[in-house]
Design a protein around this motif. Sequence first.
Motif, PDB file in Angstrom:
ATOM      1  N   THR A   1       1.032  -1.197  -0.120  1.00 20.44           N
ATOM      2  CA  THR A   1       0.044  -0.126  -0.061  1.00 20.44           C
ATOM      3  C   THR A   1       0.795   1.165   0.079  1.00 20.44           C
ATOM      4  OG1 THR A   1      -1.597  -1.247   1.200  1.00 20.44           O
ATOM      5  CG2 THR A   1      -1.884   1.295   1.103  1.00 20.44           C
ATOM      6  N   ALA A   2       1.982   1.163   1.020  1.00 19.18           N
ATOM      7  CA  ALA A   2       2.569   2.426   0.952  1.00 19.18           C
ATOM      8  C   ALA A   2       3.552   2.704  -0.595  1.00 19.18           C
ATOM      9  CB  ALA A   2       3.893   2.295   2.051  1.00 19.18           C
ATOM     10  N   ILE A   3       3.916   1.645  -1.186  1.00 17.17           N
ATOM     11  CA  ILE A   3       4.522   1.612  -2.365  1.00 17.17           C
ATOM     12  C   ILE A   3       3.579   2.376  -3.425  1.00 17.17           C
ATOM     13  CG2 ILE A   3       5.684   0.524  -4.454  1.00 17.17           C
ATOM     14  CD1 ILE A   3       6.563  -1.418  -2.196  1.00 17.17           C
ATOM     15  N   SER A   4       2.303   1.707  -3.437  1.00 16.42           N
ATOM     16  CA  SER A   4       1.291   2.474  -4.357  1.00 16.42           C
ATOM     17  C   SER A   4       0.913   3.727  -4.065  1.00 16.42           C
ATOM     18  CB  SER A   4      -0.003   1.471  -4.340  1.00 16.42           C
ATOM     19  OG  SER A   4      -0.732   1.747  -3.183  1.00 16.42           O
ATOM     20  N   LYS A   5       1.083   4.320  -2.939  1.00 19.11           N
ATOM     21  CA  LYS A   5       0.909   5.869  -2.664  1.00 19.11           C
ATOM     22  C   LYS A   5       2.031   6.458  -2.506  1.00 19.11           C
ATOM     23  CE  LYS A   5      -3.248   4.561   0.163  1.00 19.11           C
ATOM     24  NZ  LYS A   5      -3.966   4.498   1.378  1.00 19.11           N
ATOM     25  N   TYR A   6       3.215   5.842  -3.159  1.00 19.67           N
ATOM     26  CA  TYR A   6       4.269   6.516  -2.725  1.00 19.67           C
ATOM     27  C   TYR A   6       4.648   7.953  -3.486  1.00 19.67           C
ATOM     28  CZ  TYR A   6       9.614   7.453  -3.094  1.00 19.67           C
ATOM     29  OH  TYR A   6      10.682   8.425  -3.187  1.00 19.67           O
ATOM     30  N   THR A   7       3.620   8.156  -4.647  1.00 22.84           N
ATOM     31  CA  THR A   7       3.628   9.692  -5.331  1.00 22.84           C
ATOM     32  C   THR A   7       3.357  10.550  -4.333  1.00 22.84           C
ATOM     33  OG1 THR A   7       3.307   8.538  -7.440  1.00 22.84           O
ATOM     34  CG2 THR A   7       2.812  10.882  -7.231  1.00 22.84           C
TER      35      THR A   7
END
Length: 441
Positions: free
Chosen positions: A153-159
């Motif tokens: 989840t954190a990777i998908s929201k990294y932007t």
Amino acid sequence: MSAAHEQHGHTIDHGGDASHGARVLPATLGSPELLTAWRTRALIVFAVSVVLSIPTGRTHMLRAYLLGFMCCFAYAGGGLAMLMLQYVSGGKWGMLLRRPLEAMTRTLPLVAVMVIPVFVFGKHLYQWMKFPTIAAERDAMANGWVTKEQGLTAISKYTMLNPFSAIVQTCLIFGILCLLMHILNRWSMQRDADPARGTLESYDRWRIKFENLSGPCIFLYVVLLTDGALVWIMSLDVTWYSSIWGLQFLVGQGFAVLALSILTVVKMSKVEPMKTLLRTTEQHDLGKFAFAFVMLNIYLSFAEFLIIWSGNVPDEIPWYLARIRGGWWWICSADFICHWLIPFCLLLSRNLKRDKKRLTWLCMFMLFARCLDMFWLIEPNFGDSAGRLVNENFGIFAYITVPLAVMSLWAAYYFTQLMARPLVNVNDPHLEEILEPEHAH
């Protein structure tokens, strides 16, 4: 309406027909003695709270500081939103609250400084700051420091959720809000100093000017608030999401700002000039306005809970389970009772809304209830607290002392700003009406 106003002396000569019972504004339009005493008390509370916070430990102190920061942002940012709402909607209530709301907005630079420790020590609060890169997140998953769901989840929201992006977003939020604050406060003083003040032409020109800016900027504020709420609070748990998160914070800010504004005005009505301005009719109207925000707050919070409960989706219910199990049910129940049930029931009373003493106590209770709700939103996001309130150590008392220190410092600056200007807008079409004899019974 004829009026003469001395900008620096805070004096006014307002014509009125005493034979018809019309009231006349006092010569002095400020209350420096009262506000100076309030500021001194706030600074004493700040000093005592700082000393009491030292033994609570760094972990809870930082989390509690975040709570205090969010409450101060609610007063400053929410005050700006309420001020713009008043300019768009009009009404006599704005005549009474405008100076307190303007003073709240002028605390935004202080609140902007307050956010700095949140980012300096952010790795103790946010997963995305502890593991600031995609590679770091993957290493954390591989080593079992975060769950697979949290890491992906954190990777998908990294932007959006990375240290650089979060700092940029925060700077944009405070930059735009401070610009709006500066413009509205400058125009407010220019309106009172208008050579054509007291004429219909002056009223209409300034009304249109404020409306044209405030209307679109209310929407802009909602966008900025939503962004800030997502970055500062929702991202404490990267797996949580809510489509009405920003709206909940917006209504919560209205709840807190109205309580603080009404408290300020009612307490200042012990002395001039607010003693002359605050009639029972307007006090009753302010109580009804606060009641509307209490109802809206109940609706949004319960609607979200009901939708998630009825959906029973595994990705959503853990957020509520962490705030119900392990002793948190007592906080959840207290939040419902203090934040919604008690204000709702008491504000139904017409007599309470017209009684200064009881309304004052209720407003102070509403401010406490808002802090309790923020505690319920923030603390269970952390693994050592989620579903385990009974295991909390002495450090949990930081949630009393640290927010009290932060908010008392903010209050001292708020009172300083309140002293900086006359407490009455003399170039307002509602001033003549509000000086009319009381007709409410």
